[in-house]
Design a protein around this motif. Structure first.
Motif, short mmCIF file in Angstrom:
data_model
loop_
_atom_site.label_atom_id
_atom_site.label_comp_id
_atom_site.label_asym_id
_atom_site.label_seq_id
_atom_site.Cartn_x
_atom_site.Cartn_y
_atom_site.Cartn_z
N VAL A 1 1.03 -1.12 -0.22
CA VAL A 1 -0.04 0.07 -0.14
C VAL A 1 0.80 1.25 0.12
O VAL A 1 1.73 1.36 1.03
N LEU A 2 0.57 2.27 -0.84
CA LEU A 2 1.46 3.33 -1.14
C LEU A 2 0.64 4.66 -0.36
O LEU A 2 -0.61 4.46 -0.73
N VAL A 3 1.32 5.00 0.39
CA VAL A 3 0.72 6.32 1.01
C VAL A 3 1.69 7.51 0.55
O VAL A 3 2.80 7.75 0.57
N ARG A 4 0.76 8.38 -0.32
CA ARG A 4 1.19 9.56 -1.00
C ARG A 4 0.21 10.38 -1.89
O ARG A 4 -1.13 9.98 -1.59
N ASP A 5 0.45 11.72 -1.82
CA ASP A 5 -0.50 12.59 -2.24
C ASP A 5 -1.32 11.91 -3.46
O ASP A 5 -0.59 11.44 -4.56
N GLN A 6 -2.55 11.90 -3.51
CA GLN A 6 -3.51 11.27 -4.52
C GLN A 6 -3.04 11.82 -6.02
O GLN A 6 -3.59 11.23 -6.78
N ALA A 7 -2.92 13.03 -5.98
CA ALA A 7 -2.85 13.76 -7.33
C ALA A 7 -1.85 13.10 -8.29
O ALA A 7 -2.07 12.90 -9.48
N ASP A 8 -0.45 12.46 -7.89
CA ASP A 8 0.22 11.91 -8.71
C ASP A 8 0.52 10.14 -8.50
O ASP A 8 1.43 9.56 -8.88
N ALA A 9 -0.28 9.79 -7.23
CA ALA A 9 -0.17 8.23 -6.89
C ALA A 9 -0.06 7.41 -8.09
O ALA A 9 0.73 6.56 -7.85
N ASP A 10 -1.07 7.44 -9.02
CA ASP A 10 -1.23 6.27 -10.00
C ASP A 10 0.08 6.36 -11.01
O ASP A 10 0.55 5.28 -11.30
N ILE A 11 0.58 7.54 -11.21
CA ILE A 11 1.85 7.60 -12.14
C ILE A 11 2.91 7.31 -11.29
O ILE A 11 3.86 6.50 -11.80
N PHE A 12 2.88 7.41 -10.03
CA PHE A 12 4.14 6.79 -9.08
C PHE A 12 4.11 5.27 -9.18
O PHE A 12 5.16 4.75 -9.11
N VAL A 13 2.88 4.82 -8.99
CA VAL A 13 2.89 3.47 -8.86
C VAL A 13 3.35 2.72 -10.16
O VAL A 13 3.91 1.52 -10.27
#
Length: 559
Positions: free
Chosen positions: A161-173
């Motif tokens: 599970v990744l904890v991160r700002d939702q704005a770029d979460a999908d790109i980060f994953v």
């Protein structure tokens, strides 16, 4: 039951929120969900706990303060901590999915991370890695994930599970997946780092395969200990201890009496027992029976003569035999005055077994008496036999030992997968010793086609999946054995003691098999805890033997 354990890979990623989010995702899959959570040093933990109770409409186990967790390790009671976790987990028995909040390390408690591995093993849990990527690049996250996956490789990692700002979460994953390539760890979802965002971004579909995964049949040490004590308490049996003034035996009897594990009977002079208790700073429970064997021996002279008259027993010989407290205790059992006997802290195995063979006798379907040890390995309980009784069993006897041991394993909740151990796997070796194991395997399979029995197998081929697959690809038990049958006493005894001492493994036993009533031997090096467990085993056996026919035994008897 499916069990998940959320484990933080960095100190900033608390696991309470992710644990609750995973549980909510599982509920959306239609599962009956429960949570096991800890109280961190922040008020949010209590709020999440209350929300979880309301969301899942169930009474969750109470929060465990981290200060309490710390106390277990300060006092050197790591096993007690695991037992406490398991006891709380059992309160969620009506759930089909349990999510456990892992222990998050801190500057004060850096040791907590390593304890998550033990929790995962004891609960048969799949690990969900949690990483706060708020201030990290994808390359850093990949490094953390690989390290975490390696740490829990033998347990099983469901995903992260990744904890991160939702704005770029999908790109980060997406970048993480590209960097990890074919060995990418599944992302189960992303969460906002402000804790007040949209928790529904955790992917229920990504969890579905993990939730539906068949649960393991492995029995953990905590489960074994807990179930054993519960069964013993429920059995409520009267167990005689012929070595009644021996200090370890007295201490064990006090524990068993106070916890209701068994109603113990100490055979000894009462003043001697009281003196031992005083020296050990023990308080003897009023309900603990202490009987001087010399004062009751006369009661068993006539019955012993009657039982053994065909073997030339006389009153004089009976009186002489009954000067031995083990013989007195055995006669008490023969006359149904007690349900089981435990001895061996100061007596030899022969001293313990011989009276039983003479008056208790073997069960109608038993050709011999053998023994097993329950080996509480770090992540599961294994059964070793025969490590205490038969020096050089024949192929036929070895087959019977295998069958007895498999039945004992099953009786204590362990799925029997029997490995007939040898220095050779399959047809890779030759010689008399190997031929004996080959013949024993064949006989055992013919007698009990319902059992999974493989052999001959070397120990590593029986216990290590990768080795078993390589050396015995067609074996039904290679690499996953739970019952290990050694070819002779020399091999078995050396192996169990080497594992016990070198790996610091608790071994419960030896538990004797094949008698009409439960008589169990102790190692003369037994600790107080070993004796407590053996008393519990004996009580459980007594309950299991309750409906077994004992008259007309055709088994082997001692001369």
């Amino acid at each position: 039951m499916s069990v998940f354990l959320t484990v933080s890979l960095n100190k900033s990623a608390a696991t309470a929120y992710p644990a609750y989010a995973v549980a909510r995702a599982c509920k959306r899959l239609g599962r009956v969900v429960g949570c096991l959570m800890f109280a961190a040093e922040r008020k949010s933990a209590e709020r999440i706990f209350r929300e979880a109770q309301e969301k899942f409409n169930t009474a969750l186990p109470p929060l465990m303060p981290l200060t309490s967790v710390e106390d277990f390790f300060i006092q050197g009671a790591a096993d007690d901590f695991i037992d406490e976790i398991y006891a709380r987990y059992k309160l969620l028995a009506d759930c089909d999915t349990v999510v456990v909040e892992g222990l998050t390390p801190s500057n004060k408690r850096p040791f907590l991370f390593a304890k998550n591995r033990e929790i995962a093993k004891e609960l048969n849990a799949q690990v969900i890695l949690v990483i706060d990527a708020s201030e990290h690049e994808p390359e850093d996250v990949v490094l953390h994930l690989k390290t975490g996956a390696n740490e829990f490789a033998d347990v099983g990692v469901a995903g992260f599970v990744l904890v991160r700002d939702q704005a770029d979460a999908d790109i980060f994953v997406k970048k993480i997946r590209e960097l990890m390539g074919e060995n990418a760890i599944p992302c189960l979802g992303t969460m906002p780092n402000d804790k007040d965002g949209d928790w529904n971004s955790l992917f229920a579909d990504a969890l579905r395969d993990c939730v539906d995964k068949a649960e393991t049949s492995r029995v953990s040490p905590a489960a074994f200990r807990s179930n054993m004590m519960e069964q013993a308490i429920a059995a409520n049996k009267r167990i005689v201890l012929p070595e009644g003034a021996e200090p370890r035996t007295v201490a064990a009897a006090v524990i068993c009496q106070n916890k209701g594990i068994a109603r113990c009977v100490l055979l000894a002079d009462k003043k001697e027992v009281q003196q031992v208790a005083k020296q050990m700073n023990l308080t003897l429970p009023e309900s603990l029976e202490i009987i001087n064997p010399a004062e009751i021996a006369q009661n068993y002279v006539a019955p012993l003569v009657e039982m053994r008259k065909a073997k030339g027993m006389t009153e004089e010989k009976a009186r002489e035999a009954l000067t031995d407290s083990v013989f007195v205790g055995t006669m008490m059992m023969a006359l149904n005055e007690v349900d089981g006997l435990v001895s061996g802290a100061v007596h030899t195995t022969a001293n313990t077994i011989r009276p039983a063979l003479q008056v208790i006798k073997t069960a109608p379907d038993a050709s011999l008496v053998s023994s097993v040890f329950f080996m509480l390995m770090p992540d599961q309980v294994l059964v070793y036999g025969d490590c205490a009784v038969n020096p050089k069993p024949t192929a036929a006897e070895l087959a019977d030992i295998a069958i007895q041991s498999a039945d004992s394993a099953k009786a204590f909740g362990i799925e029997p997968r029997v490995a007939m151990i040898s220095y050779s796997t399959g047809n890779s070796g030759t010689g008399e010793d190997v031929e004996k194991v080959i013949e024993a395997t064949k006989l055992a399979r013919e007698k009990r086609p319902d059992l999974l029995i493989g052999g001959p197998l070397q120990y590593d081929a029986a216990s290590v999946p990768s080795v078993g697959k390589q050396k015995a690809p067609n074996s039904p038990v290679a690499g996953q054995a739970t019952v290990f049958i050694f070819p002779d006493l020399n091999t078995g005894n050396c192996t169990y003691k080497a594992v016990q001492r070198s790996a610091n493994v608790l071994s419960v036993g030896p538990m004797l098999q094949g008698l009409n009533k439960p008589v169990n031997d102790l190692s003369r090096g037994a600790l107080v805890g070993d004796i407590v467990y053996t008393i519990a085993l004996t009580a459980i056996q007594a309950e299991q033997f309750k409906n077994r026919p004992v008259q007309g035994s055709k088994g082997v008897q001692a001369a």
